[in-house]
Structures are given as C-alpha cells and as structure tokens.
Scaffold this motif. Structure first.
Motif, short mmCIF file in Angstrom:
data_model
loop_
_atom_site.label_atom_id
_atom_site.label_comp_id
_atom_site.label_asym_id
_atom_site.label_seq_id
_atom_site.Cartn_x
_atom_site.Cartn_y
_atom_site.Cartn_z
N MET A 1 19.75 29.32 -42.72
CA MET A 1 20.19 28.97 -41.39
C MET A 1 21.52 28.21 -41.52
SD MET A 1 18.27 26.49 -38.58
CE MET A 1 16.72 27.27 -38.87
N ASN A 2 22.51 28.63 -40.76
CA ASN A 2 23.82 27.99 -40.84
C ASN A 2 23.90 26.79 -39.90
OD1 ASN A 2 24.31 28.99 -38.26
ND2 ASN A 2 25.53 30.71 -38.98
N LEU A 3 25.01 26.06 -39.97
CA LEU A 3 25.20 24.86 -39.16
C LEU A 3 25.05 25.16 -37.68
CD1 LEU A 3 25.99 21.89 -38.74
CD2 LEU A 3 28.39 22.61 -38.89
N ILE A 7 22.31 23.23 -35.28
CA ILE A 7 22.67 22.44 -34.09
C ILE A 7 21.91 22.98 -32.87
CG2 ILE A 7 24.52 21.85 -32.47
CD1 ILE A 7 26.45 21.89 -34.91
N LEU A 8 22.00 24.28 -32.66
CA LEU A 8 21.37 24.90 -31.50
C LEU A 8 19.85 24.68 -31.51
CD1 LEU A 8 21.75 26.72 -29.00
CD2 LEU A 8 21.49 28.69 -30.53
N ARG A 9 19.23 24.92 -32.64
CA ARG A 9 17.77 24.76 -32.75
C ARG A 9 17.36 23.31 -32.47
NH1 ARG A 9 14.44 25.72 -38.36
NH2 ARG A 9 12.63 24.48 -37.80
N SER A 10 18.08 22.37 -33.06
CA SER A 10 17.74 20.95 -32.88
C SER A 10 17.93 20.52 -31.43
CB SER A 10 18.59 20.08 -33.80
OG SER A 10 18.35 20.40 -35.14
N ARG A 11 18.98 20.99 -30.80
CA ARG A 11 19.23 20.64 -29.39
C ARG A 11 18.11 21.19 -28.52
NH1 ARG A 11 21.20 23.26 -25.18
NH2 ARG A 11 22.20 24.95 -26.32
N GLU A 36 28.36 25.44 -31.42
CA GLU A 36 27.17 26.30 -31.37
C GLU A 36 27.52 27.79 -31.45
OE1 GLU A 36 24.69 25.31 -28.03
OE2 GLU A 36 23.98 23.47 -28.99
N THR A 37 28.77 28.12 -31.27
CA THR A 37 29.19 29.52 -31.38
C THR A 37 30.09 29.75 -32.59
OG1 THR A 37 31.04 29.10 -29.87
CG2 THR A 37 28.99 29.97 -28.90
N ASN A 38 30.15 28.76 -33.47
CA ASN A 38 30.91 28.85 -34.72
C ASN A 38 32.41 29.05 -34.50
OD1 ASN A 38 30.79 28.57 -37.50
ND2 ASN A 38 30.64 30.75 -37.86
N MET A 39 32.92 28.58 -33.37
CA MET A 39 34.35 28.68 -33.12
C MET A 39 35.09 27.49 -33.70
SD MET A 39 34.58 30.52 -29.44
CE MET A 39 36.31 30.75 -29.68
N SER A 40 34.37 26.39 -33.92
CA SER A 40 34.92 25.22 -34.59
C SER A 40 33.76 24.45 -35.19
CB SER A 40 35.74 24.34 -33.64
OG SER A 40 34.89 23.73 -32.69
N GLU A 59 21.55 15.01 -43.73
CA GLU A 59 21.72 15.98 -44.81
C GLU A 59 21.30 17.38 -44.36
OE1 GLU A 59 20.43 16.88 -49.44
OE2 GLU A 59 19.36 15.33 -48.34
N TRP A 60 20.15 17.47 -43.70
CA TRP A 60 19.68 18.78 -43.24
C TRP A 60 20.65 19.37 -42.22
CZ3 TRP A 60 18.31 20.57 -38.39
CH2 TRP A 60 17.80 21.87 -38.36
N LEU A 61 21.06 18.56 -41.25
CA LEU A 61 21.96 19.07 -40.22
C LEU A 61 23.28 19.53 -40.82
CD1 LEU A 61 22.25 19.56 -37.17
CD2 LEU A 61 23.25 17.27 -36.99
N ALA A 62 23.83 18.74 -41.72
CA ALA A 62 25.15 19.06 -42.30
C ALA A 62 25.10 20.21 -43.31
CB ALA A 62 25.74 17.82 -42.96
N THR A 63 24.02 20.27 -44.11
CA THR A 63 24.01 21.23 -45.23
C THR A 63 22.86 22.22 -45.23
OG1 THR A 63 22.66 19.84 -46.68
CG2 THR A 63 25.06 19.45 -46.70
N GLY A 64 21.81 21.91 -44.49
CA GLY A 64 20.63 22.76 -44.52
C GLY A 64 19.67 22.39 -45.63
#
Length: 109
Positions: A1-3, A7-11, A36-40, A59-64
C-alpha cells in the motif's frame, strides 16, 4: 500500500472528510486532495500532524512499515528527541555523507 492509500484509508477509518482532516492539520482541502491522488506529497511535518490526528503510527503512515496503530507511548514522535538523534548522527559523518543527507532533505521539503 502506498502513501496515497494509507492517507485515504486512515482518513476514511476515522470517518473524516477531506475538509475536516485538512482543517485539523492546518492545510487546504485541495492540498490534502493532491496527497490522496498522488499529485503531490505532504511534508514530514504534515505527515506527523496527520499521524497524530488519525491515531496511526508515523512510521506506518510515512513508510508503510511497522504497526498501523499506536501501541505504546514510545511510538509517538518527540521533535526534540528526533533532532538530537539527527545531530548525533551527523556529528560522526564525513562531509560527503553530510552533503548527501542535505540533498535528500532538500528534495523532501
């Protein structure tokens, strides 16, 4: 799972709208939408704020890596401790390594 997905899942797990989460961390809704759309990508400071608001491990949020949810008080981020660890690490590096670290930090800002 990417960043983006973390973010989206946690929100959504916290049942927060983009506007609500953005307000809690002090950014615009459009900035959060871009993350959330990987534009930045968010800064490390904004990632820290998000982790706190969403009750997830930085750590999980930043790196998985690591546990998604905070389990111990030691999982929280203390800026002073982090700053001191960075200073200690830098003090033993040669100039070439310090420049490499500086370039990485500039790229992340």
């Amino acid at each position: 799972m990417n960043l983006t997905m973390r973010i989206l899942r946690s929100r959504k797990d916290k049942k927060l709208s983009q506007q609500a989460l953005a307000g809690l961390i002090g950014v615009s809704r459009s900035a959060l939408a871009q993350w959330e759309t990987n534009m930045s990508s968010p800064s490390l400071g904004n990632l820290r704020k998000m982790a706190e608001v969403l009750d997830v491990s930085f750590e999980w949020l930043a790196t998985g890596r690591g546990n998604q949810f905070l389990s111990l008080a030691s999982d929280s981020i203390n800026d002073d401790d982090v700053d001191q660890e960075i200073i200690r690490s830098l003090s033993i590096m040669n100039v070439k390594k310090k420049r490499a670290i500086l370039n990485v930090m500039k790229a992340m800002a």
